[in-house]
Design a protein around this motif. Structure first.
Motif, PDB file in Angstrom:
ATOM      1  N   LEU A   1       0.395  -1.087  -0.023  1.00  0.00           N
ATOM      2  CA  LEU A   1      -0.833  -0.298   0.006  1.00  0.00           C
ATOM      3  C   LEU A   1       0.728   1.247   0.024  1.00  0.00           C
ATOM      4  CD1 LEU A   1      -3.059   1.098   0.143  1.00  0.00           C
ATOM      5  CD2 LEU A   1      -2.552   0.780   2.315  1.00  0.00           C
ATOM      6  N   MET A   2       2.057   0.952   0.896  1.00  0.00           N
ATOM      7  CA  MET A   2       2.942   2.508   0.985  1.00  0.00           C
ATOM      8  C   MET A   2       3.490   2.443  -0.362  1.00  0.00           C
ATOM      9  SD  MET A   2       4.226   1.953   4.487  1.00  0.00           S
ATOM     10  CE  MET A   2       5.315   3.571   4.575  1.00  0.00           C
ATOM     11  N   ARG A   3       4.061   1.263  -1.051  1.00  0.00           N
ATOM     12  CA  ARG A   3       4.426   1.823  -2.459  1.00  0.00           C
ATOM     13  C   ARG A   3       3.553   1.708  -4.045  1.00  0.00           C
ATOM     14  NH1 ARG A   3       7.103  -3.048  -0.720  1.00  0.00           N
ATOM     15  NH2 ARG A   3       5.324  -4.178  -1.952  1.00  0.00           N
ATOM     16  N   GLY A   4       2.274   1.725  -3.923  1.00  0.00           N
ATOM     17  CA  GLY A   4       1.725   1.980  -4.719  1.00  0.00           C
ATOM     18  C   GLY A   4       1.369   0.919  -4.962  1.00  0.00           C
ATOM     19  N   GLU A   5       1.379   0.080  -5.049  1.00  0.00           N
ATOM     20  CA  GLU A   5       1.227  -1.368  -5.765  1.00  0.00           C
ATOM     21  C   GLU A   5      -0.154  -1.840  -5.240  1.00  0.00           C
ATOM     22  OE1 GLU A   5       5.735  -2.611  -5.108  1.00  0.00           O
ATOM     23  OE2 GLU A   5       4.465  -3.862  -4.097  1.00  0.00           O
ATOM     24  N   LYS A   6      -0.223  -1.166  -4.152  1.00  0.00           N
ATOM     25  CA  LYS A   6      -1.991  -2.499  -3.716  1.00  0.00           C
ATOM     26  C   LYS A   6      -3.153  -1.218  -3.236  1.00  0.00           C
ATOM     27  CE  LYS A   6      -1.355  -6.720  -2.560  1.00  0.00           C
ATOM     28  NZ  LYS A   6      -1.862  -7.905  -1.289  1.00  0.00           N
ATOM     29  N   TYR A   7      -4.333  -1.148  -3.355  1.00  0.00           N
ATOM     30  CA  TYR A   7      -5.041   0.021  -3.110  1.00  0.00           C
ATOM     31  C   TYR A   7      -6.203  -0.556  -1.870  1.00  0.00           C
ATOM     32  CZ  TYR A   7      -3.302   2.569  -6.911  1.00  0.00           C
ATOM     33  OH  TYR A   7      -2.556   2.868  -7.765  1.00  0.00           O
ATOM     34  N   SER A   8      -6.945   0.273  -0.836  1.00  0.00           N
ATOM     35  CA  SER A   8      -7.537   0.070   0.205  1.00  0.00           C
ATOM     36  C   SER A   8      -8.858   0.878  -0.224  1.00  0.00           C
ATOM     37  CB  SER A   8      -6.487   0.263   1.450  1.00  0.00           C
ATOM     38  OG  SER A   8      -6.256   2.017   1.830  1.00  0.00           O
ATOM     39  N   CYS A   9      -9.985   0.045   1.002  1.00  0.00           N
ATOM     40  CA  CYS A   9     -10.514   1.341   1.359  1.00  0.00           C
ATOM     41  C   CYS A   9     -11.078   0.603   2.595  1.00  0.00           C
ATOM     42  CB  CYS A   9     -12.193   0.825   0.634  1.00  0.00           C
ATOM     43  SG  CYS A   9     -12.507  -0.883   0.569  1.00  0.00           S
ATOM     44  N   PHE A  10     -11.726   1.313   3.312  1.00  0.00           N
ATOM     45  CA  PHE A  10     -12.384   1.335   5.109  1.00  0.00           C
ATOM     46  C   PHE A  10     -13.973   1.364   4.790  1.00  0.00           C
ATOM     47  CE2 PHE A  10     -13.204   3.409   9.140  1.00  0.00           C
ATOM     48  CZ  PHE A  10     -12.370   2.405   9.745  1.00  0.00           C
ATOM     49  N   ALA A  11     -14.101   0.007   5.029  1.00  0.00           N
ATOM     50  CA  ALA A  11     -15.851   0.070   4.895  1.00  0.00           C
ATOM     51  C   ALA A  11     -15.968  -0.216   6.547  1.00  0.00           C
ATOM     52  CB  ALA A  11     -15.810  -1.819   4.472  1.00  0.00           C
ATOM     53  N   MET A  12     -16.445   1.197   6.766  1.00  0.00           N
ATOM     54  CA  MET A  12     -18.073   1.410   7.755  1.00  0.00           C
ATOM     55  C   MET A  12     -19.336   1.743   7.707  1.00  0.00           C
ATOM     56  SD  MET A  12     -16.841   3.814  11.165  1.00  0.00           S
ATOM     57  CE  MET A  12     -17.676   3.810  12.998  1.00  0.00           C
ATOM     58  N   THR A  13     -19.406   2.787   6.894  1.00  0.00           N
ATOM     59  CA  THR A  13     -20.706   3.821   6.579  1.00  0.00           C
ATOM     60  C   THR A  13     -21.220   2.362   6.193  1.00  0.00           C
ATOM     61  OG1 THR A  13     -19.722   4.917   6.540  1.00  0.00           O
ATOM     62  CG2 THR A  13     -21.971   5.228   5.691  1.00  0.00           C
ATOM     63  N   GLU A  14     -23.120   1.992   7.344  1.00  0.00           N
ATOM     64  CA  GLU A  14     -23.443   0.966   6.402  1.00  0.00           C
ATOM     65  C   GLU A  14     -25.057   2.064   6.246  1.00  0.00           C
ATOM     66  OE1 GLU A  14     -22.005  -2.078   9.454  1.00  0.00           O
ATOM     67  OE2 GLU A  14     -23.656  -0.401  10.339  1.00  0.00           O
ATOM     68  N   PRO A  15     -25.963   0.793   5.313  1.00  0.00           N
ATOM     69  CA  PRO A  15     -27.474   2.067   4.980  1.00  0.00           C
ATOM     70  C   PRO A  15     -28.570   1.942   6.208  1.00  0.00           C
ATOM     71  CG  PRO A  15     -27.207   0.216   3.186  1.00  0.00           C
ATOM     72  CD  PRO A  15     -25.761   0.382   4.503  1.00  0.00           C
ATOM     73  N   ALA A  16     -29.585   2.597   6.615  1.00  0.00           N
ATOM     74  CA  ALA A  16     -29.714   2.962   7.927  1.00  0.00           C
ATOM     75  C   ALA A  16     -30.706   1.559   7.907  1.00  0.00           C
ATOM     76  CB  ALA A  16     -30.999   3.266   7.641  1.00  0.00           C
ATOM     77  N   PRO A  17     -31.026   0.980   9.082  1.00  0.00           N
ATOM     78  CA  PRO A  17     -30.455   1.247  10.169  1.00  0.00           C
ATOM     79  C   PRO A  17     -29.492   0.947  10.637  1.00  0.00           C
ATOM     80  CG  PRO A  17     -32.060  -0.339  10.652  1.00  0.00           C
ATOM     81  CD  PRO A  17     -31.402  -0.256   9.224  1.00  0.00           C
ATOM     82  N   GLY A  18     -28.012   0.633  10.243  1.00  0.00           N
ATOM     83  CA  GLY A  18     -26.603   0.789  10.178  1.00  0.00           C
ATOM     84  C   GLY A  18     -25.755   2.016  10.510  1.00  0.00           C
ATOM     85  N   VAL A  19     -25.250   2.243  11.177  1.00  0.00           N
ATOM     86  CA  VAL A  19     -24.021   2.880  11.551  1.00  0.00           C
ATOM     87  C   VAL A  19     -23.895   4.493  10.371  1.00  0.00           C
ATOM     88  CG1 VAL A  19     -22.007   1.626  10.997  1.00  0.00           C
ATOM     89  CG2 VAL A  19     -21.374   3.218  12.703  1.00  0.00           C
ATOM     90  N   GLY A  20     -24.297   5.066  10.417  1.00  0.00           N
ATOM     91  CA  GLY A  20     -23.297   6.624   9.992  1.00  0.00           C
ATOM     92  C   GLY A  20     -22.364   6.883  10.688  1.00  0.00           C
TER      93      GLY A  20
END
Length: 390
Positions: free
Chosen positions: A121-140
């Motif tokens: 990831l630091m070398r730019g060879e991979k990409y990430s995402c942070f999966a937290m937000t959810e549709p209602a009634p889940g976390v916002g």
């Protein structure tokens, strides 16, 4: 301020960066392709190669590992210049979600996770995402509403949940998935090719030049991961989120100050040329007031961001101050961009200039990383409960 450069050397670096952004990055922006994720990504990849060749990019990565090794304070100047272009943060490896993910994993990843995820990831060879937000009634904005579950299995974990508005998901090689376990909120690494991870769709938004292809919707259907997928300790996910979000908020402030400053520079140039009622727009007091307010807003935004950066460098808690900075800066840059559009009139809302796209780029910041209303509530509660003096 710096342990790696003298003030003269750092000033030379910022000057070099500004020239690179003005002469090589901004000219590559093609407003016609603003919502073409593939075209945007191809442009960024080419620019990243040029940046690396010139010794630019990856501001927070240690010098020993090929980065610039900048302090948070130094990043204020660096990211403002990078942020003047829609493509700059991606080209210079300081865009979300990658940069805040790197910051979090650098503190939390074990040796195996560092080798498999963090280092590429630091070398730019991979990409990430942070999966937290959810549709209602889940976390916002309220983390207590987290619905995604991770249950132990014989050889690891099984994750079930539904995520959306996940920045960078369309391009990510892996996701940091936030889920609830018996011990509480926890983080897990999930590879993109895991058969239990379904990338449902890209969610269109008002933003142009979205890094990583935009914001994805994800389903985790009996998603099986190994024991080594757990990041850090089970049940510590909310504390870890603060580690990630505080830096992310600050990076957004730095970048978007640059974009707002560019918008006002365009408007000032236009006001100096366009005539109305027999005089240049720049001679009308109403226009002068908008320009003055913009300069005041940006001056205050820079100082607040710089103060929080210095606290972060000093190892101080920035939870309270970063919330205040995030609210002020997110609203200030929107005021500046809105005034720039207003000064330029019909041309401002067209796509002959980048102003309308700058406004669209900045507007979501009042929601991302915590809506202004949520931060105001948290700021007030801390002030009242701890007797903080304003």
């Amino acid at each position: 301020m710096s342990t790696t450069r003298t003030p003269t050397e750092f000033a030379a670096l910022i000057g070099k960066l500004r020239v690179f952004v003005e002469n090589e990055v901004i000219p590559v922006e093609d407003l016609r392709n603003a919502h073409d994720a593939l075209a945007v990504d191809q442009s960024i990849q080419k620019l990243r190669q040029r940046a690396v060749a010139q010794g630019l990019g990856n501001p927070r990565r240690p010098v020993s590992e090929g980065g610039l090794g900048l302090s948070w304070e130094e990043c204020c100047s660096y990211l403002e210049q990078a942020g003047r272009s829609f493509l700059g943060p991606g080209a210079l490896q300081c865009a979300a979600p990658g940069q805040p993910d790197i910051a979090a994993l650098d503190k939390l990843a074990n040796d195996s996770q560092r080798k498999r995820y963090l280092e590429p990831l630091m070398r730019g060879e991979k990409y990430s995402c942070f999966a937290m937000t959810e549709p209602a009634p889940g976390v916002g904005s309220d983390p207590r509403m987290l619905m995604t579950q991770a249950n132990r299995s014989a050889d690891g974990w099984v994750i079930d949940g539904h995520k959306w508005f996940i920045s960078g998901a369309m391009r990510a090689d892996f996701a940091i998935v936030v889920a609830r376990t018996e011990a509480g909120v926890s983080w897990f690494l999930v590879d993109r090719d895991n058969p239990g991870l379904e990338l449902v769709r890209n969610i269109p938004t008002i933003e142009p030049f979205a890094i990583g292809g935009g914001h994805g919707e994800i389903r985790l259907n009996a998603c099986k991961v190994g024991e080594d997928a757990l990041i850090g300790e089970e049940g510590k996910g909310l504390a870890y989120a603060q580690i990630r979000l505080e830096g992310a908020r600050l990076f957004h402030c730095m970048r978007f100050i640059g974009l707002a400053s560019r918008a006002m520079a365009i408007a000032q140039e236009y006001a100096g040329l366009r005539e109305s009622q027999g005089v240049r727009l720049a001679e009308h007091q109403m226009v002068q007031a908008m320009v003055a307010d913009a300069h005041i807003d940006l001056y205050a935004a820079r100082l607040m961001t710089l103060d929080v950066a210095r606290k972060l460098d000093a190892g101080e808690s920035i939870r309270h101050h970063s919330s205040m900075a995030k609210v002020f800066v997110s609203e200030a840059v929107n005021r500046v961009a809105d005034s720039a559009v207003q000064i330029c009139g019909a041309l401002g809302i067209s796509e002959d200039l980048p102003l309308s796209m700058i406004l669209r780029m900045l507007r979501p910041f009042r929601i991302y990383d915590g809506a202004s209303e949520v931060h105001r509530s948290a700021i007030a509660k801390r002030a009242l409960s701890k007797g903080l003096v304003a």
